[in-house]
Design a protein around this motif. Structure first.
Motif, mmCIF file in Angstrom:
data_model
loop_
_atom_site.group_PDB
_atom_site.id
_atom_site.type_symbol
_atom_site.label_atom_id
_atom_site.label_comp_id
_atom_site.label_asym_id
_atom_site.label_seq_id
_atom_site.Cartn_x
_atom_site.Cartn_y
_atom_site.Cartn_z
ATOM 1 N N ASP A 197 44.164 45.435 39.545
ATOM 2 C CA ASP A 197 43.587 44.669 40.646
ATOM 3 C C ASP A 197 44.717 44.020 41.445
ATOM 4 O O ASP A 197 45.636 43.423 40.870
ATOM 5 N N GLU A 198 44.626 44.125 42.765
ATOM 6 C CA GLU A 198 45.680 43.605 43.634
ATOM 7 C C GLU A 198 45.860 42.092 43.518
ATOM 8 O O GLU A 198 46.912 41.560 43.866
ATOM 9 N N ARG A 199 44.851 41.400 43.013
ATOM 10 C CA ARG A 199 44.994 39.943 42.916
ATOM 11 C C ARG A 199 46.094 39.567 41.925
ATOM 12 O O ARG A 199 46.743 38.528 42.076
ATOM 13 N N TYR A 200 46.329 40.428 40.940
ATOM 14 C CA TYR A 200 47.405 40.157 39.990
ATOM 15 C C TYR A 200 48.766 40.395 40.637
ATOM 16 O O TYR A 200 49.740 39.695 40.348
ATOM 17 N N GLU A 243 49.364 39.967 43.856
ATOM 18 C CA GLU A 243 49.559 38.814 44.736
ATOM 19 C C GLU A 243 49.982 37.585 43.939
ATOM 20 O O GLU A 243 50.829 36.800 44.379
#
Length: 208
Positions: A177-180, A182
């Motif tokens: 997941d891209e949130r990690y 970021e």
């Protein structure tokens, strides 16, 4: 990619081309011997620091004996061919500007911690590989090294849960997941990692 850590490698030639290839061999922790009458200042420095062994003379056929990997990177085609003619079937050879005679190539590599992205044009146009690597450098920053370290820890915890293949795959996909990424870029990935490991610990201790 070849695992050449601690392996005997021979580089014939010590100019700019040889220096670039040598740098990659040293990064792979190979044991490198350089044969050349002259060398660039950088290669001379590596020799003085005992990072490589520099034999200050022209190539001799016996030089290739025992080497796992051989690089011919002189500016003399006849010398490079002479090196090629000494190679045994079990040895790997790379000849500068002769991909047709090489059994391995040096790809352009982007490294972010344990993450390595390799690009190769199979010797057709090495400059394009370098150009694309620079584009990847902008897209995949240093945060991806931290993200991979996080994923490695999470994966180990997930595999220890003893779940079936479907459940394991589902959990593994959750952390892609891209949130990690970021969070890694912002320097707060440790907080998310702690939360993830706590959640996985609860699953591990949950009664069946």
């Amino acid at each position: 990619m070849l695992n050449i850590q601690g392996k005997d490698c021979l580089v014939v030639g010590a100019g700019a081309v040889a220096e670039r290839k040598l740098k990659k061999l040293l990064a792979a922790k190979a044991k490198v011997r350089v044969v050349s009458p002259q060398a660039t200042p950088t290669i001379r420095g590596w020799a003085q620091q005992e990072q490589v062994e520099w034999v200050k003379r022209t190539f001799q056929a016996d030089d290739a004996r025992g080497a796992t990997l051989i690089v011919a990177a002189t500016d003399q085609a006849e010398v490079n061919i002479a090196v090629y003619e000494t190679v045994k079937p079990q040895q790997w050879i790379n000849i500068a500007d002769r991909p047709d005679l090489s059994t391995f190539i040096f790809p352009a590599v982007l490294t972010r911690g344990d993450l390595q992205l390799s690009i190769s044009t199979a010797g057709a146009y090495p400059g394009l590989a370098k150009h694309l690597r620079k584009k990847l450098e902008r897209e995949y920053g240093l945060e991806y090294g931290s993200y991979l370290t996080f994923l490695k820890e999470v994966r180990q915890q997930i595999l220890s849960l003893g779940l079936n293949k479907t459940e394991t795959s589902k959990l593994l996909r959750m952390y892609l997941d891209e949130r990690y990424v970021e969070a890694a870029k912002e320097g707060v990935l440790d907080e998310l990692e702690q939360a993830a490991l706590e959640e996985l610990a609860i699953l591990k201790n949950k009664p069946n």
